[in-house]
Design a protein around this motif. Sequence first.
Motif, PDB file in Angstrom:
ATOM      1  N   UNK A   1       0.822  -1.211   0.000  1.00  0.00           N
ATOM      2  CA  UNK A   1       0.000   0.000   0.000  1.00  0.00           C
ATOM      3  C   UNK A   1       0.855   1.260   0.000  1.00  0.00           C
ATOM      4  N   UNK A   2       1.996   1.194   0.665  1.00  0.00           N
ATOM      5  CA  UNK A   2       2.840   2.386   0.792  1.00  0.00           C
ATOM      6  C   UNK A   2       3.683   2.648  -0.450  1.00  0.00           C
ATOM      7  N   UNK A   3       4.218   1.582  -1.063  1.00  0.00           N
ATOM      8  CA  UNK A   3       5.186   1.774  -2.153  1.00  0.00           C
ATOM      9  C   UNK A   3       4.763   1.115  -3.468  1.00  0.00           C
ATOM     10  N   UNK A   4       3.732   0.274  -3.430  1.00  0.00           N
ATOM     11  CA  UNK A   4       3.364  -0.469  -4.623  1.00  0.00           C
ATOM     12  C   UNK A   4       4.109  -1.797  -4.685  1.00  0.00           C
ATOM     13  N   UNK A   5       3.675  -2.668  -5.583  1.00  0.00           N
ATOM     14  CA  UNK A   5       4.348  -3.959  -5.754  1.00  0.00           C
ATOM     15  C   UNK A   5       5.687  -3.757  -6.444  1.00  0.00           C
ATOM     16  N   UNK A   6       6.738  -4.470  -6.013  1.00  0.00           N
ATOM     17  CA  UNK A   6       8.019  -4.386  -6.735  1.00  0.00           C
ATOM     18  C   UNK A   6       7.821  -4.695  -8.214  1.00  0.00           C
ATOM     19  N   UNK A   7       8.353  -3.855  -9.065  1.00  0.00           N
ATOM     20  CA  UNK A   7       8.191  -4.008 -10.504  1.00  0.00           C
ATOM     21  C   UNK A   7       7.076  -3.178 -11.078  1.00  0.00           C
ATOM     22  N   UNK A   8       6.170  -2.676 -10.235  1.00  0.00           N
ATOM     23  CA  UNK A   8       5.086  -1.827 -10.735  1.00  0.00           C
ATOM     24  C   UNK A   8       5.640  -0.452 -11.089  1.00  0.00           C
ATOM     25  N   UNK A   9       4.862   0.292 -11.889  1.00  0.00           N
ATOM     26  CA  UNK A   9       5.300   1.618 -12.304  1.00  0.00           C
ATOM     27  C   UNK A   9       5.491   2.542 -11.104  1.00  0.00           C
ATOM     28  N   UNK A  10       4.554   2.445 -10.156  1.00  0.00           N
ATOM     29  CA  UNK A  10       4.645   3.291  -8.952  1.00  0.00           C
ATOM     30  C   UNK A  10       5.907   2.986  -8.160  1.00  0.00           C
ATOM     31  N   UNK A  11       6.172   1.697  -7.942  1.00  0.00           N
ATOM     32  CA  UNK A  11       7.344   1.295  -7.171  1.00  0.00           C
ATOM     33  C   UNK A  11       8.628   1.631  -7.918  1.00  0.00           C
ATOM     34  N   UNK A  12       8.636   1.413  -9.220  1.00  0.00           N
ATOM     35  CA  UNK A  12       9.836   1.703 -10.010  1.00  0.00           C
ATOM     36  C   UNK A  12      10.172   3.193  -9.977  1.00  0.00           C
ATOM     37  N   UNK A  13       9.134   4.045 -10.027  1.00  0.00           N
ATOM     38  CA  UNK A  13       9.359   5.492  -9.979  1.00  0.00           C
ATOM     39  C   UNK A  13       9.956   5.905  -8.640  1.00  0.00           C
ATOM     40  N   UNK A  14       9.439   5.333  -7.524  1.00  0.00           N
ATOM     41  CA  UNK A  14       9.971   5.645  -6.199  1.00  0.00           C
ATOM     42  C   UNK A  14      11.438   5.244  -6.094  1.00  0.00           C
ATOM     43  N   UNK A  15      11.735   4.009  -6.499  1.00  0.00           N
ATOM     44  CA  UNK A  15      13.120   3.541  -6.379  1.00  0.00           C
ATOM     45  C   UNK A  15      14.050   4.305  -7.318  1.00  0.00           C
ATOM     46  N   UNK A  16      13.545   4.758  -8.449  1.00  0.00           N
ATOM     47  CA  UNK A  16      14.362   5.544  -9.357  1.00  0.00           C
ATOM     48  C   UNK A  16      14.722   6.887  -8.734  1.00  0.00           C
ATOM     49  N   UNK A  17      13.736   7.503  -8.083  1.00  0.00           N
ATOM     50  CA  UNK A  17      14.010   8.776  -7.400  1.00  0.00           C
ATOM     51  C   UNK A  17      14.995   8.583  -6.256  1.00  0.00           C
ATOM     52  N   UNK A  18      14.840   7.476  -5.521  1.00  0.00           N
ATOM     53  CA  UNK A  18      15.751   7.212  -4.408  1.00  0.00           C
ATOM     54  C   UNK A  18      17.163   6.918  -4.912  1.00  0.00           C
ATOM     55  N   UNK A  19      17.249   6.220  -6.049  1.00  0.00           N
ATOM     56  CA  UNK A  19      18.573   5.939  -6.612  1.00  0.00           C
ATOM     57  C   UNK A  19      19.252   7.230  -7.056  1.00  0.00           C
ATOM     58  N   UNK A  20      18.445   8.153  -7.612  1.00  0.00           N
ATOM     59  CA  UNK A  20      19.009   9.442  -8.007  1.00  0.00           C
ATOM     60  C   UNK A  20      19.517  10.195  -6.785  1.00  0.00           C
ATOM     61  N   UNK A  21      18.750  10.142  -5.678  1.00  0.00           N
ATOM     62  CA  UNK A  21      19.183  10.786  -4.437  1.00  0.00           C
ATOM     63  C   UNK A  21      20.451  10.143  -3.902  1.00  0.00           C
ATOM     64  N   UNK A  22      20.502   8.808  -3.941  1.00  0.00           N
ATOM     65  CA  UNK A  22      21.684   8.114  -3.432  1.00  0.00           C
ATOM     66  C   UNK A  22      22.909   8.378  -4.285  1.00  0.00           C
ATOM     67  N   UNK A  23      22.674   8.709  -5.574  1.00  0.00           N
ATOM     68  CA  UNK A  23      23.799   8.955  -6.466  1.00  0.00           C
ATOM     69  C   UNK A  23      24.407  10.330  -6.328  1.00  0.00           C
ATOM     70  N   UNK A  24      23.756  11.190  -5.550  1.00  0.00           N
ATOM     71  CA  UNK A  24      24.321  12.529  -5.363  1.00  0.00           C
ATOM     72  C   UNK A  24      25.594  12.451  -4.536  1.00  0.00           C
ATOM     73  N   UNK A  25      26.601  13.216  -4.896  1.00  0.00           N
ATOM     74  CA  UNK A  25      27.846  13.194  -4.110  1.00  0.00           C
ATOM     75  C   UNK A  25      27.612  13.665  -2.684  1.00  0.00           C
ATOM     76  N   UNK A  26      28.347  13.112  -1.759  1.00  0.00           N
ATOM     77  CA  UNK A  26      28.260  13.520  -0.360  1.00  0.00           C
ATOM     78  C   UNK A  26      28.853  14.912  -0.183  1.00  0.00           C
TER      79      UNK A  26
END
Length: 623
Positions: free
Chosen positions: A230-255
């Motif tokens: 309910x919070x993030x969507x099923x893994x592999x769904x468009x909703x879940x993929x968009x969330x993880x993509x945004x988080x990956x972009x955040x994690x990729x920012x230099x410290x």
Amino acid sequence: MDKNTGNQLPASGLPAPGLSTAGLFDHYLTDEGLALLWSLLDSGRYEVRAPEEAALLCVAWLVRAGESGAAAALVEELRPFAGEVRFAPHLADRPVPGADDVHVRTVGEVAGALARRAPRPGIEAQHEALTVWHPFEDDLLDHWLRVGADAEQSAGQDARGDTRDDAGEGAALLARYQRLAAAHTRCTKHLDPKSNPAVLRRALEERVAGREPSPRLAGLLRRTVASMVAKRGRPGSAEHARLRRDQARQAGRPAHHDLAALVLRRLAPLDVSRGLADVGPLIGPVTPEEAEESGLPAGTVVPAPVRAAVTAALSAHLDTLLEHGVISSAEVLGEVAVQLIVTHTSRGYADASLRTLIAATYRARRDRRYPLWWSPEHHARISGLPWVRAVAPWAADPVEEARSTLRMLGEACVRAFPGAGLPNLHVRALSGLARLAELPVPFAAEPLADAYSGMADPAVLAAARTAAGLLRGTVYERYHGIDYAAVQELADARDRYGFARLCAERAGRPGRPLASDPAVVEQARILTTSNLATLVVHAGVVPRGGWEGPARGAFAAATGPAATVKSTAYAWRQLLFHLALCDADEQARVLTWIDGRAARLPARTAARIAARLADLRLATAAP
């Protein structure tokens, strides 16, 4: 000889490497050497690391001004020491700071602060969660969604009726967890037995061991799976993929510490003892060349905390630093005040190049930001140097220059920080400047009394006498219930014991010492206005636009979100002083503005100032 006034260094005038001090002295007296010195005067691209290194630049200035006789006399005075003392400046890539330029931090201080920026545990833990633990949690969730999370699925039947033997997959997930937990220890959320990943993992351990989860654990498993979907969507769904993509972009920012290290490399070639005329190139985004060298993504923006640290070294006019918030408090203003005090004499020179040169001479051998090393005696030693004396006829009256600088610093503090008053560091700096300005009344610095005798400092009595003459019959006297006639009698009689007793009685603490009791000290501040009256009466300080603006600013400081009990008391005292110097129309406007502002204050703040506000209205209503 030709008087080269260009801004480019003439190649023929550069001294040969390895010249002795005597050789440098002789070289700079040639036509080519003087041409180089003139170009340095115009461009400012020199360093004066010791006062004597300004001597030949003064010679060059005199020659260019047509004062060949004075230049020749100075050369003859210097020549006996030319073999032992370097009288020439050092060449530099950047212009020397102007006479009016000040900075809060030096390049060296900023570099030290950036070097201390280590990885932040919280940020590192967040990065680990995004890159390591979230993907693992997704795989755990996906496993349970495929295998099934209800009672029937726990027996091996999925929603389609297929049977699956998931023991091997589950065992692999548990083995992967052990490897991850051993290698990645910053994020510990997965260790919380109530966390979602812990519930999924415990149920999986039971499943792999061939045991049915307990009813409680089975219920927890169902709720956990449902809430995660309910919070993030099923893994592999468009909703879940968009969330993880945004988080990956955040994690990729230099410290931040990696970008701080990059800016530190940009600062490395610069003079650590100076400020920065331009901070833009130092805090700009990562360039393609830097990206190739550092591995940081090109175009990455330097984070705000790192930009703020570098901007603290901006060297500019005081008003510019105040306008941009680089000088953020009255205490910081006190720290930079000494830079203006040191160079105040240079402002009296009409010629810009000479003004900059004399400022550099006074700044030479400045070991730290604070004014502890500086004194009027130090100033007198510099002004007595032969090369400074030789150009002194082109300066304005040094006493008037000292008074002008004193007015400027006092006005800046009142205007920019109307609720803060004068910090002790600022007061001590102004006291030295007041001696150069030949003011008859000193500034009173804390402690205000002798710790052993309990007698008030003589400067305190002088400040009280000044306040009495300025504020008798005003709202300040009425609000605080001061008998300024009695205060003036004590001051005129130089009764230092009596003044201390008066402060203790006003504080309701008779017999308590002025030297250490905070309530008694506060009464001394009230009676003396903490040097504000001295600034107004003897230094001629009047804020731009009059006293109405500082009165409003003091009320805003007293009621702002960052106000404390102590800061409110200080700001209220300042408010009363500023209001006392307003005329009747200005007072009426301020009081109307205060009423409107008070009506919109949060309930807690309004309650905190209610009694003060009532007393203020009573004092202003009195005839």
